[in-house]
Design an enzyme around this catalytic site. Structure first.
Site, PDB file in Angstrom:
ATOM      1  CG  HIS A 148      22.264  76.947 113.235  1.00 55.18           C
ATOM      2  ND1 HIS A 148      23.162  77.834 113.792  1.00 55.18           N
ATOM      3  CD2 HIS A 148      21.098  77.619 113.152  1.00 55.18           C
ATOM      4  CE1 HIS A 148      22.570  78.975 114.041  1.00 55.18           C
ATOM      5  NE2 HIS A 148      21.317  78.875 113.655  1.00 55.18           N
TER       6      HIS A 148
HETATM    7  C1  T46 Z   1      20.214  81.965 113.995  1.00 59.14           C
HETATM    8  C2  T46 Z   1      21.329  82.894 113.668  1.00 59.14           C
HETATM    9  C3  T46 Z   1      20.936  83.911 112.641  1.00 59.14           C
HETATM   10  C4  T46 Z   1      20.511  81.849 123.817  1.00 59.14           C
HETATM   11  O1  T46 Z   1      20.717  81.490 124.991  1.00 59.14           O
HETATM   12  N1  T46 Z   1      19.340  82.469 123.462  1.00 59.14           N
HETATM   13  C5  T46 Z   1      19.072  82.869 122.200  1.00 59.14           C
HETATM   14  O2  T46 Z   1      17.987  83.430 121.949  1.00 59.14           O
HETATM   15  C6  T46 Z   1      20.053  82.619 121.177  1.00 59.14           C
HETATM   16  C7  T46 Z   1      19.788  83.047 119.744  1.00 59.14           C
HETATM   17  C8  T46 Z   1      21.210  81.998 121.528  1.00 59.14           C
HETATM   18  N2  T46 Z   1      21.428  81.636 122.821  1.00 59.14           N
HETATM   19  C9  T46 Z   1      22.735  81.043 123.186  1.00 59.14           C
HETATM   20  C10 T46 Z   1      23.005  79.670 122.587  1.00 59.14           C
HETATM   21  C11 T46 Z   1      24.498  79.651 122.461  1.00 59.14           C
HETATM   22  O3  T46 Z   1      25.091  79.233 123.664  1.00 59.14           O
HETATM   23  O4  T46 Z   1      23.757  81.887 122.680  1.00 59.14           O
HETATM   24  C12 T46 Z   1      24.866  81.127 122.238  1.00 59.14           C
HETATM   25  C13 T46 Z   1      25.192  81.462 120.794  1.00 59.14           C
HETATM   26  O5  T46 Z   1      24.186  80.910 119.923  1.00 59.14           O
HETATM   27  P1  T46 Z   1      24.544  80.323 118.489  1.00 59.14           P
HETATM   28  O6  T46 Z   1      25.882  79.698 118.501  1.00 59.14           O
HETATM   29  O7  T46 Z   1      23.389  79.479 118.036  1.00 59.14           O
HETATM   30  O8  T46 Z   1      24.607  81.672 117.629  1.00 59.14           O
HETATM   31  P2  T46 Z   1      24.725  81.880 116.057  1.00 59.14           P
HETATM   32  O9  T46 Z   1      25.178  83.266 115.867  1.00 59.14           O
HETATM   33  O10 T46 Z   1      25.499  80.799 115.418  1.00 59.14           O
HETATM   34  O11 T46 Z   1      23.202  81.751 115.525  1.00 59.14           O
HETATM   35  C14 T46 Z   1      22.232  82.709 115.913  1.00 59.14           C
HETATM   36  C15 T46 Z   1      20.950  82.009 116.399  1.00 59.14           C
HETATM   37  O12 T46 Z   1      21.281  81.055 117.427  1.00 59.14           O
HETATM   38  C16 T46 Z   1      20.263  81.250 115.295  1.00 59.14           C
HETATM   39  O13 T46 Z   1      18.974  80.872 115.712  1.00 59.14           O
HETATM   40  O14 T46 Z   1      19.367  81.671 113.157  1.00 59.14           O
HETATM   41  O15 T46 Z   1      21.896  83.538 114.801  1.00 59.14           O
END
Ligand code: T46
Length: 133
Positions: free
Chosen positions: A49
């Site tokens: 993303h």
């Molecule tokens: C990024 C990369 C480097 C939350 O509730 N609070 C938070 O602060 C974050 C970061 C995530 N979440 C929840 C949202 C999703 O349900 O945690 C779950 C996993 O998030 P996501 O699938 O977006 O995670 P990654 O590892 O793909 O990405 C993360 C960050 O979301 C993103 O901002 O830049 O790490």
């Protein structure tokens, strides 16, 4: 793409090492949120993303992983395996994380609170957004 790696300052003595980041030095935004990725299962990739308004600094404080950054014109992969190196992930950059070691802890300093509306999770949409900007 501007080189996003930051050599962090650290002090070491016979007790070990301590690395630090300070506002207006390594950190060029107000930190509103800190999160970390850990216990990532083997073979799993994450990210895929971009963010419209979020600036971040990622530090692999333990283990290793790879961060692919893509500005819509070129892409580059950075191997993170040192707690003394930070990686700037600016707004408007597509990111993917690959090859996590089992012991990887990826710490992220973020300029904004969590907001799902800020994410672009579709690559074609990201390219359209870059071209419009
Ligand atoms: C990024 C990369 C480097 C939350 O509730 N609070 C938070 O602060 C974050 C970061 C995530 N979440 C929840 C949202 C999703 O349900 O945690 C779950 C996993 O998030 P996501 O699938 O977006 O995670 P990654 O590892 O793909 O990405 C993360 C960050 O979301 C993103 O901002 O830049 O790490």
């Amino acid at each position: 793409m501007e080189l996003p790696l930051i050599k962090l300052r650290s002090v070491g003595d016979e007790r070990g090492f301590l690395a630090f980041l300070e506002e207006n030095e390594e950190i060029t935004f107000q930190v509103k949120r800190i999160y970390y990725l850990f216990n990532t299962s083997e073979g799993v990739s994450r990210g895929f993303h971009a963010h419209k308004e979020l600036d971040q600094i990622a530090i692999c404080v333990a283990g290793s992983c790879e961060m692919l950054l893509d500005d819509g014109g070129s892409r580059e992969t950075f191997v993170l395996r040192s707690p003394e190196i930070g990686l700037r992930i600016a707004r408007g950059i597509w990111r993917e994380m690959h090859n996590f070691s089992r012991d990887c802890v990826l710490l992220v300093l973020a300029s904004e609170l969590y907001d799902e509306e800020d994410y672009i999770r579709d690559y074609d949409e990201f390219i359209g957004w870059v071209n419009k900007a």
